[in-house]
Every structure is written in C-alpha cells, then in structure tokens.
Design a protein around this motif. Sequence first.
Motif, PDB file in Angstrom:
ATOM      1  N   ALA A  26       0.830  -1.211   0.000  1.00  0.00           N
ATOM      2  CA  ALA A  26       0.000   0.000   0.000  1.00  0.00           C
ATOM      3  C   ALA A  26       0.860   1.254   0.000  1.00  0.00           C
ATOM      4  CB  ALA A  26      -0.930  -0.010   1.211  1.00  0.00           C
ATOM      5  N   LEU A  27       1.931   1.254   0.776  1.00  0.00           N
ATOM      6  CA  LEU A  27       2.831   2.404   0.835  1.00  0.00           C
ATOM      7  C   LEU A  27       3.476   2.654  -0.523  1.00  0.00           C
ATOM      8  CD1 LEU A  27       4.229   4.572   2.565  1.00  0.00           C
ATOM      9  CD2 LEU A  27       5.997   2.865   3.095  1.00  0.00           C
ATOM     10  N   ILE A  28       3.910   1.585  -1.184  1.00  0.00           N
ATOM     11  CA  ILE A  28       4.532   1.725  -2.502  1.00  0.00           C
ATOM     12  C   ILE A  28       3.531   2.278  -3.507  1.00  0.00           C
ATOM     13  CG2 ILE A  28       5.503   0.446  -4.448  1.00  0.00           C
ATOM     14  CD1 ILE A  28       6.781  -1.442  -2.369  1.00  0.00           C
ATOM     15  N   VAL A  29       2.305   1.764  -3.476  1.00  0.00           N
ATOM     16  CA  VAL A  29       1.271   2.228  -4.405  1.00  0.00           C
ATOM     17  C   VAL A  29       0.998   3.719  -4.213  1.00  0.00           C
ATOM     18  CG1 VAL A  29      -1.186   2.062  -4.973  1.00  0.00           C
ATOM     19  CG2 VAL A  29       0.173  -0.024  -4.678  1.00  0.00           C
ATOM     20  N   VAL A  30       0.970   4.154  -2.975  1.00  0.00           N
ATOM     21  CA  VAL A  30       0.678   5.563  -2.693  1.00  0.00           C
ATOM     22  C   VAL A  30       1.850   6.468  -3.078  1.00  0.00           C
ATOM     23  CG1 VAL A  30       0.213   7.234  -0.854  1.00  0.00           C
ATOM     24  CG2 VAL A  30      -0.988   5.045  -0.876  1.00  0.00           C
ATOM     25  N   LEU A  31       3.072   6.009  -2.852  1.00  0.00           N
ATOM     26  CA  LEU A  31       4.243   6.850  -3.103  1.00  0.00           C
ATOM     27  C   LEU A  31       4.681   6.855  -4.564  1.00  0.00           C
ATOM     28  CD1 LEU A  31       6.478   6.117   0.029  1.00  0.00           C
ATOM     29  CD2 LEU A  31       4.950   8.062  -0.380  1.00  0.00           C
ATOM     30  N   ALA A  32       4.451   5.751  -5.277  1.00  0.00           N
ATOM     31  CA  ALA A  32       4.872   5.651  -6.680  1.00  0.00           C
ATOM     32  C   ALA A  32       3.826   6.323  -7.566  1.00  0.00           C
ATOM     33  CB  ALA A  32       5.053   4.181  -7.065  1.00  0.00           C
ATOM     34  N   ASN A  33       4.254   7.286  -8.378  1.00  0.00           N
ATOM     35  CA  ASN A  33       3.304   8.085  -9.143  1.00  0.00           C
ATOM     36  C   ASN A  33       2.462   7.262 -10.115  1.00  0.00           C
ATOM     37  OD1 ASN A  33       3.988  10.520  -7.932  1.00  0.00           O
ATOM     38  ND2 ASN A  33       5.658  10.900  -9.377  1.00  0.00           N
ATOM     39  N   GLY A 103     -12.416   2.877  10.173  1.00  0.00           N
ATOM     40  CA  GLY A 103     -13.514   1.958  10.449  1.00  0.00           C
ATOM     41  C   GLY A 103     -13.206   0.544  10.004  1.00  0.00           C
ATOM     42  N   LEU A 104     -12.580   0.408   8.847  1.00  0.00           N
ATOM     43  CA  LEU A 104     -12.205  -0.931   8.364  1.00  0.00           C
ATOM     44  C   LEU A 104     -11.138  -1.553   9.262  1.00  0.00           C
ATOM     45  CD1 LEU A 104     -12.105  -0.442   4.480  1.00  0.00           C
ATOM     46  CD2 LEU A 104     -14.018  -1.075   5.951  1.00  0.00           C
ATOM     47  N   ALA A 105     -10.235  -0.729   9.770  1.00  0.00           N
ATOM     48  CA  ALA A 105      -9.220  -1.241  10.691  1.00  0.00           C
ATOM     49  C   ALA A 105      -9.871  -1.777  11.962  1.00  0.00           C
ATOM     50  CB  ALA A 105      -8.213  -0.138  11.038  1.00  0.00           C
ATOM     51  N   ALA A 106     -10.926  -1.114  12.413  1.00  0.00           N
ATOM     52  CA  ALA A 106     -11.647  -1.596  13.589  1.00  0.00           C
ATOM     53  C   ALA A 106     -12.294  -2.949  13.302  1.00  0.00           C
ATOM     54  CB  ALA A 106     -12.701  -0.571  14.017  1.00  0.00           C
ATOM     55  N   LEU A 107     -12.867  -3.116  12.103  1.00  0.00           N
ATOM     56  CA  LEU A 107     -13.464  -4.403  11.736  1.00  0.00           C
ATOM     57  C   LEU A 107     -12.404  -5.494  11.673  1.00  0.00           C
ATOM     58  CD1 LEU A 107     -16.049  -3.446   8.952  1.00  0.00           C
ATOM     59  CD2 LEU A 107     -16.518  -4.138  11.304  1.00  0.00           C
ATOM     60  N   LEU A 108     -11.247  -5.158  11.109  1.00  0.00           N
ATOM     61  CA  LEU A 108     -10.171  -6.152  11.048  1.00  0.00           C
ATOM     62  C   LEU A 108      -9.682  -6.510  12.442  1.00  0.00           C
ATOM     63  CD1 LEU A 108      -8.032  -4.982   7.981  1.00  0.00           C
ATOM     64  CD2 LEU A 108      -9.580  -6.930   8.137  1.00  0.00           C
ATOM     65  N   TRP A 168      -5.090  -0.648   4.571  1.00  0.00           N
ATOM     66  CA  TRP A 168      -3.826   0.100   4.585  1.00  0.00           C
ATOM     67  C   TRP A 168      -3.825   1.182   3.512  1.00  0.00           C
ATOM     68  CZ3 TRP A 168      -0.768   0.570   8.398  1.00  0.00           C
ATOM     69  CH2 TRP A 168      -0.404  -0.500   9.223  1.00  0.00           C
ATOM     70  N   PHE A 169      -4.362   0.837   2.337  1.00  0.00           N
ATOM     71  CA  PHE A 169      -4.352   1.824   1.249  1.00  0.00           C
ATOM     72  C   PHE A 169      -5.184   3.053   1.602  1.00  0.00           C
ATOM     73  CE2 PHE A 169      -6.409   3.639  -2.511  1.00  0.00           C
ATOM     74  CZ  PHE A 169      -5.281   4.156  -3.137  1.00  0.00           C
ATOM     75  N   LEU A 170      -6.354   2.852   2.188  1.00  0.00           N
ATOM     76  CA  LEU A 170      -7.185   3.993   2.560  1.00  0.00           C
ATOM     77  C   LEU A 170      -6.516   4.830   3.646  1.00  0.00           C
ATOM     78  CD1 LEU A 170     -10.736   2.372   2.524  1.00  0.00           C
ATOM     79  CD2 LEU A 170      -9.850   4.093   0.934  1.00  0.00           C
ATOM     80  N   LEU A 171      -5.902   4.165   4.615  1.00  0.00           N
ATOM     81  CA  LEU A 171      -5.241   4.903   5.694  1.00  0.00           C
ATOM     82  C   LEU A 171      -4.051   5.712   5.176  1.00  0.00           C
ATOM     83  CD1 LEU A 171      -5.306   2.208   8.534  1.00  0.00           C
ATOM     84  CD2 LEU A 171      -6.603   4.352   8.476  1.00  0.00           C
ATOM     85  N   LEU A 223      -3.714   5.809  14.447  1.00  0.00           N
ATOM     86  CA  LEU A 223      -4.598   4.960  15.262  1.00  0.00           C
ATOM     87  C   LEU A 223      -4.929   3.660  14.552  1.00  0.00           C
ATOM     88  CD1 LEU A 223      -6.244   4.607  17.808  1.00  0.00           C
ATOM     89  CD2 LEU A 223      -8.106   5.900  16.727  1.00  0.00           C
ATOM     90  N   GLY A 224      -5.355   3.763  13.297  1.00  0.00           N
ATOM     91  CA  GLY A 224      -5.691   2.556  12.542  1.00  0.00           C
ATOM     92  C   GLY A 224      -4.490   1.654  12.353  1.00  0.00           C
ATOM     93  N   GLY A 225      -3.333   2.261  12.082  1.00  0.00           N
ATOM     94  CA  GLY A 225      -2.115   1.466  11.925  1.00  0.00           C
ATOM     95  C   GLY A 225      -1.755   0.736  13.196  1.00  0.00           C
TER      96      GLY A 225
END
Length: 240
Positions: A26-33, A103-108, A168-171, A223-225
């Motif tokens: 997720a981090l790579i997807v967000v950082l890589a243009n 919210g999804l992190a809470a469900l997980l 992770w991607f949303l966060l 928090l979610g992380g």
Amino acid sequence: MDFWERLISVQPAPPQWVVLVTALVALIVVLANGPWLLARNVVTIVHEAGHGLIAVLVGRRLSGIRLHSDTSGVTTSRGKPTGLGMILTVLAGYIAPSLLGLGLAALLGAGMITLLLWVCTALLLLVLIMIRNVYGALLLLVTGGALVAISVLADSAVQAGFAYLVTWFLLIGGVRPVPELQRKRRRGRARDSDADQLARLTGLPGILWVTVFGLVALGALALGGSWLLAEVLDGWSLRP
C-alpha cells in the motif's frame, strides 16, 4: 441464514507477514506516481461518497456524483448554500478515505473480514446509484465486481490479504491528497477546492482547513495502523 452467519463470523487473524507485506505494498502504491494515478480513483470514490453521505444526513437533496478519468470528482446537492449543513458536507470529502480506513481497521481488529468486504461492496452500490456519468458507472462496476468476486470466490487467505491491503491503502492514501491540494492552492490552480469553499463558508483561512484535513488523515493512520499492527507488535514483544 448461512450467509448472515458467515457475514458476522469472526475469522482468525492472518499471519503477521501478511499485515506487514500489505502495508508495504500500500505504501509503494501511494508513493509511486504510476500506481497512484490508477489507485487514486478509489480515494476519489470514497471522497465523493463522503460528500454525498453527509449531504443526505444533514438534509440536503443529493443530485448526483460524477467521477472523471483524471481522478477528479464532483458531488452536487441542493439545499441551503450556507450554514452548518453545507460546511459539514464540504468538510467530509478529504477526511472520508481516512475515516473509512479507520472503520475498516476496527473491523479487522475484531476479525470481521467478510463483513468488511461486504460493507465496501454495499458502499460502492450506494455510490453507483447516484453516479451520473458513464466513466463513473464503469469505474464503480469494475471496482464492485472485483470486490464481489473476492468476497464470493476467493479463499479466506486471499480475502484477508485483500482486506488488509484495502484498509492500509485507505489509511495511507488518505494522507497524500492533502499536500497535493496545498501545492495546487499555492499555484492558484484550486480556487474552488474544498478548503477554499470552507474558507468562504466560515471566514477561516483555507490553509487552516488543509491543516484539519492533514491532522485527521495522520491521526487516522496512526490509530488505525496501531490497531492493524497490534498483534505483530505483541508477537515481537513475546519473543525471548
């Protein structure tokens, strides 16, 4: 009945490496243009859904949502053009991806992976109903189809990995649009941005609202992380 029991059932946590690998991806997807230009569509869907949801909740009449191929979007609603309801409607967009990720992190954290996948599918269906352009409809159908396929056809291991990746991607992805917005504002290319609309509605400077967006995004990520990494960190602390 089997479906409902499965929907609310608690699934075992995936191996620790799944949590870490999905976070890294997720981090790579967000950082890589390159990947970000494609994946940002998901953030836009949630952004516009946030506007739409709050518009309905505060009593405005939702006219429709448009999603564009440049990853921008527009949500229109009818009602009083000023006041708290309008402020909350405009405010909701940039913080929606981060809050949904939280919210999804809470469900997980509760082990409800199947429920998470179907919640996401239901949200996409609700947005699809309000879509008013062809590209937006196709984007929702493809995204929703992928979610349904994973929810119905994939085994529990794949579902868990996908659920963690989306969360992770949303966060993480909720953070990047904030500095992007400020760069556009600095260059004079975002005069009608959410931050500038809030400035006109409240009399407070746009940079203050950009800061609010950023603080919410970073707070949700922290928090979610921490929720997602709780078992990993516990496992490390138990090692001799």
